[in-house]
Motif scaffolding. Structure first.
Motif, PDB file in Angstrom:
ATOM      1  N   ALA A   2     -26.516 -20.417   1.947  1.00  0.00           N
ATOM      2  CA  ALA A   2     -26.739 -19.030   1.550  1.00  0.00           C
ATOM      3  C   ALA A   2     -26.654 -18.946   0.028  1.00  0.00           C
ATOM      4  O   ALA A   2     -25.971 -19.750  -0.616  1.00  0.00           O
ATOM      5  CB  ALA A   2     -25.678 -18.136   2.175  1.00  0.00           C
ATOM      6  N   SER A   3     -27.357 -17.973  -0.557  1.00  0.00           N
ATOM      7  CA  SER A   3     -27.254 -17.795  -1.998  1.00  0.00           C
ATOM      8  C   SER A   3     -25.848 -17.293  -2.315  1.00  0.00           C
ATOM      9  O   SER A   3     -25.182 -16.694  -1.481  1.00  0.00           O
ATOM     10  CB  SER A   3     -28.311 -16.799  -2.468  1.00  0.00           C
ATOM     11  N   HIS A  12     -30.235  -8.018  -6.349  1.00  0.00           N
ATOM     12  CA  HIS A  12     -30.136  -6.713  -5.701  1.00  0.00           C
ATOM     13  C   HIS A  12     -30.151  -5.578  -6.722  1.00  0.00           C
ATOM     14  O   HIS A  12     -30.295  -4.411  -6.366  1.00  0.00           O
ATOM     15  CB  HIS A  12     -28.827  -6.679  -4.901  1.00  0.00           C
ATOM     16  N   LEU A  18     -31.418  -2.195   1.830  1.00  0.00           N
ATOM     17  CA  LEU A  18     -32.313  -3.077   2.556  1.00  0.00           C
ATOM     18  C   LEU A  18     -33.604  -2.345   2.899  1.00  0.00           C
ATOM     19  O   LEU A  18     -33.591  -1.151   3.153  1.00  0.00           O
ATOM     20  CB  LEU A  18     -31.644  -3.496   3.859  1.00  0.00           C
ATOM     21  N   LEU A  26     -37.032 -11.518  -0.292  1.00  0.00           N
ATOM     22  CA  LEU A  26     -36.043 -12.582  -0.065  1.00  0.00           C
ATOM     23  C   LEU A  26     -36.721 -13.833   0.484  1.00  0.00           C
ATOM     24  O   LEU A  26     -36.414 -14.958   0.074  1.00  0.00           O
ATOM     25  CB  LEU A  26     -34.969 -12.113   0.924  1.00  0.00           C
TER      26      LEU A  26
ATOM     27  N   ALA B 210     -29.684 -16.654   6.294  1.00  0.00           N
ATOM     28  CA  ALA B 210     -28.479 -16.597   5.455  1.00  0.00           C
ATOM     29  C   ALA B 210     -28.704 -15.682   4.251  1.00  0.00           C
ATOM     30  O   ALA B 210     -27.822 -14.899   3.874  1.00  0.00           O
ATOM     31  CB  ALA B 210     -28.101 -18.008   5.008  1.00  0.00           C
ATOM     32  N   ALA B 211     -29.886 -15.763   3.655  1.00  0.00           N
ATOM     33  CA  ALA B 211     -30.194 -14.903   2.505  1.00  0.00           C
ATOM     34  C   ALA B 211     -30.230 -13.430   2.923  1.00  0.00           C
ATOM     35  O   ALA B 211     -29.751 -12.552   2.200  1.00  0.00           O
ATOM     36  CB  ALA B 211     -31.539 -15.320   1.883  1.00  0.00           C
ATOM     37  N   VAL B 212     -30.775 -13.169   4.102  1.00  0.00           N
ATOM     38  CA  VAL B 212     -30.857 -11.785   4.597  1.00  0.00           C
ATOM     39  C   VAL B 212     -29.449 -11.252   4.889  1.00  0.00           C
ATOM     40  O   VAL B 212     -29.127 -10.104   4.564  1.00  0.00           O
ATOM     41  CB  VAL B 212     -31.761 -11.712   5.852  1.00  0.00           C
ATOM     42  N   ASP B 214     -26.587 -12.230   3.476  1.00  0.00           N
ATOM     43  CA  ASP B 214     -25.934 -11.978   2.180  1.00  0.00           C
ATOM     44  C   ASP B 214     -26.392 -10.643   1.601  1.00  0.00           C
ATOM     45  O   ASP B 214     -25.590  -9.864   1.093  1.00  0.00           O
ATOM     46  CB  ASP B 214     -26.289 -13.095   1.181  1.00  0.00           C
ATOM     47  N   GLU B 215     -27.679 -10.415   1.670  1.00  0.00           N
ATOM     48  CA  GLU B 215     -28.241  -9.184   1.105  1.00  0.00           C
ATOM     49  C   GLU B 215     -27.725  -7.964   1.867  1.00  0.00           C
ATOM     50  O   GLU B 215     -27.459  -6.914   1.268  1.00  0.00           O
ATOM     51  CB  GLU B 215     -29.773  -9.252   1.170  1.00  0.00           C
ATOM     52  N   ALA B 216     -27.608  -8.108   3.199  1.00  0.00           N
ATOM     53  CA  ALA B 216     -27.125  -6.988   4.017  1.00  0.00           C
ATOM     54  C   ALA B 216     -25.675  -6.647   3.665  1.00  0.00           C
ATOM     55  O   ALA B 216     -25.284  -5.476   3.672  1.00  0.00           O
ATOM     56  CB  ALA B 216     -27.260  -7.329   5.497  1.00  0.00           C
ATOM     57  N   GLN B 218     -24.337  -7.168   0.638  1.00  0.00           N
ATOM     58  CA  GLN B 218     -24.452  -6.525  -0.682  1.00  0.00           C
ATOM     59  C   GLN B 218     -24.869  -5.059  -0.555  1.00  0.00           C
ATOM     60  O   GLN B 218     -24.428  -4.208  -1.317  1.00  0.00           O
ATOM     61  CB  GLN B 218     -25.511  -7.260  -1.529  1.00  0.00           C
ATOM     62  N   ALA B 219     -25.737  -4.793   0.401  1.00  0.00           N
ATOM     63  CA  ALA B 219     -26.270  -3.437   0.575  1.00  0.00           C
ATOM     64  C   ALA B 219     -25.322  -2.546   1.375  1.00  0.00           C
ATOM     65  O   ALA B 219     -25.604  -1.378   1.613  1.00  0.00           O
ATOM     66  CB  ALA B 219     -27.636  -3.510   1.263  1.00  0.00           C
TER      67      ALA B 219
END
Lengths: 234, 234
Positions: A2-3, A12, A18, A26, B210-212, B214-216, B218-219
């Motif tokens: 993962a990043s 972001h 999202l 992404l 995994a990237a999605v 992480d973003e979720a 963050q959001a």
């Protein structure tokens, strides 16, 4: 894999949350090709909102094109033995899965609405350009060729896929008591004309269609041919 | 090819109209095997009424299992290049088309509902017996083996199909702004645990997942791991 939180936080920046676009970005950040594939895949979600004229068998609502496409794929699996030896069954599955994607932009055209069917082709070509064009070029060409094969029906596989696409709403309309036919005032000769091509995909399945149509006339769900002026073009 | 009006009239005696049962009888009168296939095919219509916990991307409603199965088949076509060479892509298509049919009787179980997941297996086995049992024996065995391969994930093809089935709702949930996760109070570690098996189907698709995730986080759509007690079983 993962990043890192820092990287995610940076990418972001300035975004409130999202979204479909963010998910595509992404994917694209991992790999440009994957980004295009995810753009197409998320856009396909809209096919679930395109309504057809067939009711579900329980008559609770109209069928949408995405679930129709799944049902067709199941017909392809269950009825494969009625296809000729020259039918490529893997490709037939792909054809029925892909054949109605253009409806995301072009909408569903009721097959008995001759007026609406006239403008359909140009709309669907533009839809195919836009939708398949979301994909990487090689895949866009592959999906376009699947759709073309379905539309032109110039192969045994295309004719078998088309036969399934005619048979499925016939089964649904009959099993739901013929309400959609009654509501639209459909005549037996129209149904025979529209579903006649089933015989080019499978003689056995046409025998079934013919028996269902006869029964629908007997049950009063389709207007008998003697009651309506014949359409000599049909 | 169609039966004569007299014959149809006789077979229709004592019946008030068209129905699912009548359509099955018509097919069975042509050929007992076809009758069983049409019984299964018309029963499949009920999968369109099974609702999942994922919203459509436009958040207008929950997704049903039939359209979900179509969407998975499209993922299988679009993302085939991320499967290992040992994956049978034709069979993977069949797996995703068939994998959720048992939900007609057993319903959809939310993957984060551990309580409901406990009673699921017996229900699903009974559902598989009844539903696939509608088909002729050879096809019942074929469909059962497809479903078993998906459930056990003991082949590369089963693991790839399973990866797609995990990835699709992740994409839908994220693209729709994460509302379903928020409403159910889902934590990042739950999503990572449930979706971890994606890596066994495809490393590239797990990178995307995994990237999605992480973003979720963050959001604010998924509860960060620091905010909840860890589940050591996860």
């Amino acid at each position: 894999m993962a990043s890192s939180p820092e990287a995610a936080s940076t990418s972001h920046q300035g975004r409130s949350g999202l979204s479909q676009q963010r998910v595509i970005e992404l994917a694209g950040a991992l790999d440009e090709r994957l980004g295009r594939q995810i753009a197409f895949i998320t856009e396909l979600d809209k096919l679930k909102g395109v309504l057809r004229r067939s009711l579900l068998i329980d008559t609770s609502r109209y069928e949408n094109t995405a679930e129709h496409s799944w049902h067709l794929a199941m017909l392809a699996l269950c009825l494969a033995e009625y296809a000729g030896d020259d039918v490529d069954l893997h490709r037939a599955l792909k054809l029925v899965l892909v054949h109605d994607i253009v409806e995301i932009d072009a909408g569903d055209t009721y097959i008995y609405d001759v007026e609406a069917s006239r403008g359909k082709e140009a709309l669907e070509q533009a839809a195919a350009d836009r939708l398949f064009g979301l994909l990487p070029e090689d895949q866009a060409a592959e999906f376009r060729s699947l759709w073309d094969e379905y539309e032109t029906r110039d192969t045994p596989t295309g004719r078998f896929a088309y036969a399934l696409d005619r048979l499925q709403p016939l089964l649904l309309n009959a099993a739901s008591g013929g309400r959609s036919w009654r509501e639209h005032g459909i005549a037996a000769h129209q149904v025979r004309a529209m579903n006649g091509p089933i015989v080019e995909g499978s003689e056995k399945l046409w025998s079934l269609a013919a028996a269902v149509i006869d029964e629908a006339v007997q049950a009063g769900a389709l207007i008998p041919d003697d009651d309506v002026p014949r359409d000599h073009d049909a």
